[in-house]
Design a protein around this motif. Structure first.
Motif, PDB file in Angstrom:
ATOM      1  N   ASP A   1      -4.834  -2.695  -7.306  1.00  0.00           N
ATOM      2  CA  ASP A   1      -4.433  -3.548  -6.189  1.00  0.00           C
ATOM      3  C   ASP A   1      -5.013  -4.944  -6.355  1.00  0.00           C
ATOM      4  OD1 ASP A   1      -3.276  -4.278  -3.818  1.00  0.00           O
ATOM      5  OD2 ASP A   1      -4.807  -3.367  -2.534  1.00  0.00           O
ATOM      6  N   GLU A   2      -4.228  -5.929  -5.988  1.00  0.00           N
ATOM      7  CA  GLU A   2      -4.672  -7.317  -5.973  1.00  0.00           C
ATOM      8  C   GLU A   2      -5.264  -7.774  -7.301  1.00  0.00           C
ATOM      9  OE1 GLU A   2      -3.639  -9.086  -3.777  1.00  0.00           O
ATOM     10  OE2 GLU A   2      -3.423  -7.864  -1.982  1.00  0.00           O
TER      11      GLU A   2
ATOM     12  N   THR B   1       0.821  -1.212   0.000  1.00  0.00           N
ATOM     13  CA  THR B   1       0.000   0.000   0.000  1.00  0.00           C
ATOM     14  C   THR B   1       0.859   1.268   0.000  1.00  0.00           C
ATOM     15  OG1 THR B   1      -1.539  -1.284   1.325  1.00  0.00           O
ATOM     16  CG2 THR B   1      -2.013   1.053   1.080  1.00  0.00           C
TER      17      THR B   1
HETATM   18 MG    MG Z   1      -2.765  -4.921   0.186  1.00  0.00          MG
END
Ligand code: MG
Ligand code: ADP
Length: 707
Positions: A409-410, A303
């Motif tokens: 993200d992800e 992050t």
């Molecule tokens: Mg994360």
């Protein structure tokens, strides 16, 4: 090179009927196994080889034991038994003794096993009526091939295709090629020399008609290299093309915002974070848009890297977007990130003081119409600097003043289409820099092949002070709930992950509800339990997550909705019920929900292993917490099909090469392909370029890049 040899492309254009004795019927049979051209034929590689000098002899077979022998078929007899089933009896022998083969209910054997043919038979030997016999053995017909090593091709009953048919046709095809000019070899000779690779003519001869097993090995090395080299050339060529044809933003290298942000972090960056930020920083200063994949194990601190990337863009007056796979995660990011960025100031020449507070917002399906309007306006006029949302953010009709960086993200799939969608977000069509982050560990070499068109960064270090999660395998749940209670008693929280029921969310929800009821009435009745699954409406999900974060819920009973990203550092134990049902990547992600804070954490994998493979998975989980090591195990267990996934469809150029076995060749191919392309365009090597297109033609290559 005076006389260029025969190219693979020429062979692709030659019909099978050019070969002796190939008429309509043989052609049709071959077509059933995907052989339509001479190129297909010579790329139909033997399944295995029989070394005649090494096969056992019939007289050495032991009754009651399995064995494999090469025999000549002498007599074939077929008769009906009383049960009306057919019995085929075969007499066969080698120079040492004779052997009887008996086939029950396989009438076609009578036709298959012609007198005078050679066959390799594998089965259990028995003595029956004083004679050595094998019942229903596995048979490979090798025809009347002479020579020490015999190639055995995949045979197909449906296609009525026998190993010796293929053998004969391949031999003829090779003879013809050799008689004319031999094979052309478009791979630069320095490369062949560097790795002591045999030339192409030797390779095809060696794989099909070897005189020794060593020759097979040499041939294989060469052909494996060719396969991987073509893929890398294509991927790198694409990457260069995209880079050359898209204009991005040159981000400023001013430190202002970043410095303040990093100073205010309550911890020091790990070396790995510093290194990755450095790589990203360099990309951002270039005009070609960044397209980078960040692989970082759960909890490695991705992050912060995302925020760094976006602040770089914001510093120069652009905007940034962070997209998460679920609303739960988007919300969590919003809460965490707005706190990190509180009171940060960005330059703004339209204000009296020349600056204003940095503006972070969240846009999801839950955002009210009024809010949505305000945010859209802010994105358009540039007063919203940092927007957080779900992956659907790019599909929405919002437009930006100047979108400078996007972090996803992800997710590791981010293809051509999404990139194109981003292009439309900016009025001047400048493509924002893109960082894709994933915690799904992929072995390096697989990443090179699957994501060959991306640059890859790796966060391979966890922040200091993390206590490794201890993992236990419990056959049943007798001891499990006591451990959960102990943790809660000492102020911690727990996750209980319910059994995975594939393809049925309904059943899964049902099982989660059942577990929740059982636990709240039984073993955990004194604790506060929460339930989280995909069928709850968004408010309830959020509410539950919020209370869990605040510590009002002790134990969160959940389905895999908590799989990625959820970050509650006070949770220190995760129980995974029926762990055998989950794949390694999933177990690893789920385990990653704990061990995120200062507390020692545990992961309890519950239930019997239903298969040998499940047992291997669970044992690997118990053995290590290293995501990359687990990824290797996963690749080992499941094969590369799963890594390549859908991408393996179409004309699969990985016939001999294996991402598992041939790891070092993946790297070599990558290095050499990038060397070739560094000097000049592939089009300057016409033969090589043609060959890449032949195997990874337009559509295949698109396929590799999209999905
Ligand atoms: Mg994360
Ligand atoms: P992930 O890579 O799984 O997304 P996160 O970014 O959620 O990991 O980080 C996990 C936790 O580690 C967060 O609570 C974050 O604040 C913390 N963290 C990140 N970087 C560091 C660091 N260098 N030192 C200590 N803690 C860190």
């Amino acid at each position: 090179m005076s006389d260029p040899g025969v190219s693979l492309k020429e062979l692709e254009n030659r019909a099978l009927t050019d070969l002796h004795g190939v008429g309509e019927q043989t052609s049709a049979s071959l077509s059933k196994v995907g052989i339509n051209t001479i190129l297909d034929l010579i790329s139909y590689y033997p399944r295995r080889y029989i070394d005649r000098s090494k096969e056992a002899t019939v007289d050495s077979l032991q009754s009651g034991e399995e064995g494999m022998v090469l025999v000549n078929i002498e007599k074939v007899r077929s008769r009906k038994m009383r049960s009306r089933k057919t019995l085929v009896e075969v007499t066969a022998s080698d120079t040492t003794a004779s052997l009887k083969l008996v086939f029950f209910n396989q009438p076609w054997r009578q036709k298959q096993l012609k007198e005078g043919k050679d066959a390799v038979v594998f089965g259990k030997a028995d003595i029956y009526q004083g004679k050595l016999q094998m019942t229903n053995p596995i048979v490979d017909l090798v025809g009347d091939r002479t020579g020490r090593i015999v190639a055995v091709y995949p045979q197909s009953g449906i296609a009525k295709l026998h190993s010796w048919d293929v053998d004969r046709l391949v031999a003829e095809a090779l003879r013809r090629v050799m008689k004319v000019r031999g094979f052309a070899d478009p791979v630069p000779s320095e490369i062949l020399k560097r790795y002591r690779l045999v030339d192409r003519s030797s390779a095809y001869k060696g794989i099909h008609r070897p005189d020794s097993m060593n020759e097979v090995a040499e041939a294989r090395r060469r052909l494996v290299f060719d396969e991987l080299f073509r893929i890398q050339l294509e991927l790198l060529q694409r990457k260069k093309f995209i880079e050359k044809n898209s204009i991005g933003i040159i981000h400023s290298n001013e430190e202002g915002l970043i410095e303040v942000f990093l100073e205010r972090l309550p911890f020091d960056l790990t070396n790995s974070q510093k290194q990755v930020m450095d790589e990203i920083g360099k990309d951002l200063q270039k005009e070609t848009p960044m397209h980078r994949l960040l692989q970082g194990d759960v909890g490695s601190g991705k992050t912060i890297v995302a925020v760094f990337t976006i602040l770089k863009a914001v510093q120069g007056g652009h905007q940034g977007a962070l997209m998460a796979p679920t609303e739960v995660l988007a919300e969590q990011h919003y809460l965490g990130i707005s706190k990190l960025l509180e009171e940060l100031i960005v330059p703004d020449s339209t204000t009296l003081l020349g600056d204003r507070p940095l503006q972070v917002d969240i846009l999801t399906n839950r955002t009210s119409t009024v809010e949505r309007k305000r945010i859209s306006r802010g994105l358009e006029d540039g007063t919203v600097d940092f927007i957080i949302g779900t992956h659907s953010l790019i599909q929405e009709s919002v437009s930006f003043n100047s979108l400078g960086a996007v972090v996803i993200d992800e997710q590791h799939r981010f293809g051509v289409e999404q990139r194109a969608a981003l292009k439309e977000k900016n009025k001047d069509e400048r493509i924002p820099d893109i960082l894709v982050m994933t915690a799904t560990p992929i072995p390096r070499t697989a990443a090179m092949t699957v994501y060959g068109d991306l640059d890859v960064s790796v966060l391979d270090e966890l922040p200091p002070g993390r206590i490794p999660i201890s993992t236990r395998w419990e056959a049943d749940d007798t001891l499990v709930w006591k451990s959960v209670k102990d943790e809660v008693d000492s102020g911690r929280q727990a996750y209980v992950v319910c059994p995975l029921i594939e393809d049925s969310e309904k059943l899964q929800v049902h099982s989660a509800e059942e577990v929740f009821n059982d636990l709240s009435q039984g073993p955990l009745k004194d604790l506060n339990l929460g339930l989280l699954h995909g069928r709850l409406d968004k408010e309830d999900k959020e509410e539950t997550m919020r209370s869990f974060r605040l510590g009002e819920i002790d134990v969160l009973v959940a389905t895999t909705v908590i799989e990625v990203g959820v970050d509650v550092p006070n949770a220190s134990i995760v129980v995974i019920l029926d762990a055998a049902r989950f794949g390694i990547a999933q177990l690893h992600q789920l385990r990653g929900r704990v061990g995120r804070g200062e507390h020692p954490s545990q992961c309890l994998l519950v239930g019997d292993a239903t298969t040998k493979e499940a047992e291997e998975r669970i044992k690997a989980m118990v053995r290590t917490t290293d995501g990359f090591e687990l990824a290797e195990v996963d690749l080992e267990l499941r094969g590369e099909g799963t890594v390549m996934g859908e991408r393996q469809k179409g004309r699969n150029d990985l016939r001999l090469a294996s991402l598992r076995r041939d790891k070092e060749w993946v790297e070599i191919a990558r290095t050499e392909a990038s060397g070739v392309l560094a000097e000049r365009d592939l089009t300057s090597n016409k033969e090589l370029s043609e060959e890449v297109t032949l195997f990874l033609g337009e559509s295949e290559a698109d396929y590799l890049l999209k999905s």
